[in-house]
Motif scaffolding. Structure first.
Motif, PDB file in Angstrom:
ATOM      1  N   GLU A   1       0.797  -1.230   0.000  1.00 14.59           N
ATOM      2  CA  GLU A   1       0.000   0.000   0.000  1.00 14.59           C
ATOM      3  C   GLU A   1       0.829   1.279   0.000  1.00 14.59           C
ATOM      4  O   GLU A   1       0.435   2.256  -0.612  1.00 14.59           O
ATOM      5  N   MET A   2       1.975   1.317   0.647  1.00 12.29           N
ATOM      6  CA  MET A   2       2.736   2.564   0.735  1.00 12.29           C
ATOM      7  C   MET A   2       3.258   3.050  -0.624  1.00 12.29           C
ATOM      8  O   MET A   2       3.019   4.194  -1.004  1.00 12.29           O
ATOM      9  N   PRO A   3       3.959   2.212  -1.403  1.00 15.52           N
ATOM     10  CA  PRO A   3       4.399   2.704  -2.715  1.00 15.52           C
ATOM     11  C   PRO A   3       3.228   3.063  -3.632  1.00 15.52           C
ATOM     12  O   PRO A   3       3.351   3.947  -4.471  1.00 15.52           O
ATOM     13  N   MET A   4       2.094   2.382  -3.466  1.00 15.75           N
ATOM     14  CA  MET A   4       0.930   2.678  -4.293  1.00 15.75           C
ATOM     15  C   MET A   4       0.454   4.101  -4.082  1.00 15.75           C
ATOM     16  O   MET A   4       0.007   4.763  -5.013  1.00 15.75           O
ATOM     17  N   MET A   5       0.535   4.569  -2.871  1.00 17.84           N
ATOM     18  CA  MET A   5       0.029   5.905  -2.548  1.00 17.84           C
ATOM     19  C   MET A   5       0.986   6.994  -3.024  1.00 17.84           C
ATOM     20  O   MET A   5       0.584   8.133  -3.192  1.00 17.84           O
ATOM     21  N   LEU A   6       2.249   6.652  -3.265  1.00 13.19           N
ATOM     22  CA  LEU A   6       3.250   7.656  -3.599  1.00 13.19           C
ATOM     23  C   LEU A   6       3.547   7.793  -5.086  1.00 13.19           C
ATOM     24  O   LEU A   6       3.996   8.832  -5.529  1.00 13.19           O
ATOM     25  N   ASN A   7       3.298   6.746  -5.875  1.00 12.30           N
ATOM     26  CA  ASN A   7       3.671   6.759  -7.278  1.00 12.30           C
ATOM     27  C   ASN A   7       2.561   6.105  -8.099  1.00 12.30           C
ATOM     28  O   ASN A   7       2.311   4.911  -7.948  1.00 12.30           O
ATOM     29  N   PHE A   8       1.930   6.874  -8.982  1.00  5.50           N
ATOM     30  CA  PHE A   8       0.782   6.378  -9.747  1.00  5.50           C
ATOM     31  C   PHE A   8       1.140   5.159 -10.583  1.00  5.50           C
ATOM     32  O   PHE A   8       0.459   4.153 -10.543  1.00  5.50           O
ATOM     33  N   ASN A   9       2.204   5.242 -11.384  1.00  2.66           N
ATOM     34  CA  ASN A   9       2.568   4.129 -12.262  1.00  2.66           C
ATOM     35  C   ASN A   9       2.941   2.888 -11.460  1.00  2.66           C
ATOM     36  O   ASN A   9       2.482   1.789 -11.746  1.00  2.66           O
ATOM     37  N   LEU A  10       3.794   3.065 -10.469  1.00  2.27           N
ATOM     38  CA  LEU A  10       4.178   1.947  -9.621  1.00  2.27           C
ATOM     39  C   LEU A  10       2.958   1.407  -8.882  1.00  2.27           C
ATOM     40  O   LEU A  10       2.791   0.201  -8.725  1.00  2.27           O
ATOM     41  N   GLY A  11       2.093   2.300  -8.459  1.00  2.00           N
ATOM     42  CA  GLY A  11       0.887   1.895  -7.748  1.00  2.00           C
ATOM     43  C   GLY A  11      -0.013   1.008  -8.576  1.00  2.00           C
ATOM     44  O   GLY A  11      -0.509  -0.006  -8.092  1.00  2.00           O
ATOM     45  N   THR A  12      -0.241   1.366  -9.836  1.00  2.00           N
ATOM     46  CA  THR A  12      -1.109   0.539 -10.675  1.00  2.00           C
ATOM     47  C   THR A  12      -0.461  -0.817 -10.962  1.00  2.00           C
ATOM     48  O   THR A  12      -1.144  -1.828 -11.003  1.00  2.00           O
ATOM     49  N   GLN A  13       0.862  -0.831 -11.124  1.00  2.00           N
ATOM     50  CA  GLN A  13       1.540  -2.107 -11.349  1.00  2.00           C
ATOM     51  C   GLN A  13       1.468  -2.983 -10.104  1.00  2.00           C
ATOM     52  O   GLN A  13       1.201  -4.185 -10.195  1.00  2.00           O
ATOM     53  N   LEU A  14       1.698  -2.390  -8.935  1.00  2.00           N
ATOM     54  CA  LEU A  14       1.626  -3.163  -7.696  1.00  2.00           C
ATOM     55  C   LEU A  14       0.207  -3.645  -7.429  1.00  2.00           C
ATOM     56  O   LEU A  14       0.016  -4.754  -6.921  1.00  2.00           O
ATOM     57  N   LEU A  15      -0.773  -2.814  -7.757  1.00  2.20           N
ATOM     58  CA  LEU A  15      -2.162  -3.222  -7.554  1.00  2.20           C
ATOM     59  C   LEU A  15      -2.501  -4.423  -8.433  1.00  2.20           C
ATOM     60  O   LEU A  15      -3.125  -5.374  -7.978  1.00  2.20           O
ATOM     61  N   SER A  16      -2.052  -4.396  -9.670  1.00  2.00           N
ATOM     62  CA  SER A  16      -2.277  -5.539 -10.563  1.00  2.00           C
ATOM     63  C   SER A  16      -1.599  -6.787 -10.014  1.00  2.00           C
ATOM     64  O   SER A  16      -2.178  -7.871 -10.009  1.00  2.00           O
ATOM     65  N   LEU A  17      -0.367  -6.633  -9.539  1.00  2.00           N
ATOM     66  CA  LEU A  17       0.359  -7.761  -8.964  1.00  2.00           C
ATOM     67  C   LEU A  17      -0.363  -8.293  -7.725  1.00  2.00           C
ATOM     68  O   LEU A  17      -0.527  -9.507  -7.555  1.00  2.00           O
ATOM     69  N   PHE A  18      -0.830  -7.397  -6.870  1.00  2.00           N
ATOM     70  CA  PHE A  18      -1.526  -7.825  -5.655  1.00  2.00           C
ATOM     71  C   PHE A  18      -2.793  -8.601  -6.000  1.00  2.00           C
ATOM     72  O   PHE A  18      -3.070  -9.635  -5.408  1.00  2.00           O
ATOM     73  N   TRP A  19      -3.580  -8.094  -6.958  1.00  2.00           N
ATOM     74  CA  TRP A  19      -4.805  -8.799  -7.350  1.00  2.00           C
ATOM     75  C   TRP A  19      -4.483 -10.190  -7.887  1.00  2.00           C
ATOM     76  O   TRP A  19      -5.167 -11.153  -7.602  1.00  2.00           O
ATOM     77  N   TYR A  20      -3.420 -10.269  -8.679  1.00  2.00           N
ATOM     78  CA  TYR A  20      -3.012 -11.564  -9.211  1.00  2.00           C
ATOM     79  C   TYR A  20      -2.657 -12.522  -8.074  1.00  2.00           C
ATOM     80  O   TYR A  20      -3.122 -13.657  -8.034  1.00  2.00           O
TER      81      TYR A  20
END
Length: 163
Positions: A133-152
């Protein structure tokens, strides 16, 4: 039995090819990717809310699961009625959601330990959601990539724990 495994193998191969093609399309069209991510997030939020409430109703195991279900439904309605704001603030909103979800998931996993042999899988997804959650809140591009990874990861862990 071997025939069933063989058929399943082909379905995973087909799914992998489809996801690879979709992944390349998403890289070429980032606006569509973010919009699709928001739609998936809304659907996932409602689905998680409904299933959490159903799980609590069926097992009466943890009030944390009920609270998570209610929070997911509330966030789902907020996201639906503020769609374009959700697109812009997606990583930040998802970060807050994952932080709350992670805390409750950890609590629920500890309460499930005596009755559910795969309780530790929920503990892992709770910890991962807090870490992500922390990098997601700080960087839009990294956040969307991490969110996709988390959902997977969450889908695969949840799917395999129920088998």
């Amino acid at each position: 039995m071997a025939e069933v495994k063989k058929k399943r193998h082909w379905s995973y191969l087909l799914l992998g090819i489809v996801l690879l093609i979709l992944g390349l399309y998403v890289i070429a069209n980032p606006l569509i990717a973010v919009t699709t991510l928001v739609i998936m997030f809304i659907i996932s939020t409602f689905t998680a809310g409904i299933t959490s409430i159903m799980e609590y109703s069926a097992h009466k195991s943890s009030k944390g699961i009920l609270v998570i279900g209610i929070l997911n439904l509330i966030f789902g309605f907020i996201f639906v009625f503020n769609f374009f704001v959700t697109v812009v603030f997606m990583p930040f909103l998802a970060g807050i959601w994952l932080l709350v979800w992670g805390v409750f998931e950890i609590g629920a996993s500890i309460k499930m330990k005596p009755v559910f042999k795969n309780w530790w899988l929920y503990l892992i997804t709770g910890i991962l959601s807090i870490i992500i959650e922390m990098p997601m809140m700080l960087n839009f591009n990294l956040g969307t990539q991490l969110l996709s990874l988390f959902w997977y990861l969450h889908y695969n862990i949840s799917h395999h724990s129920s088998c």
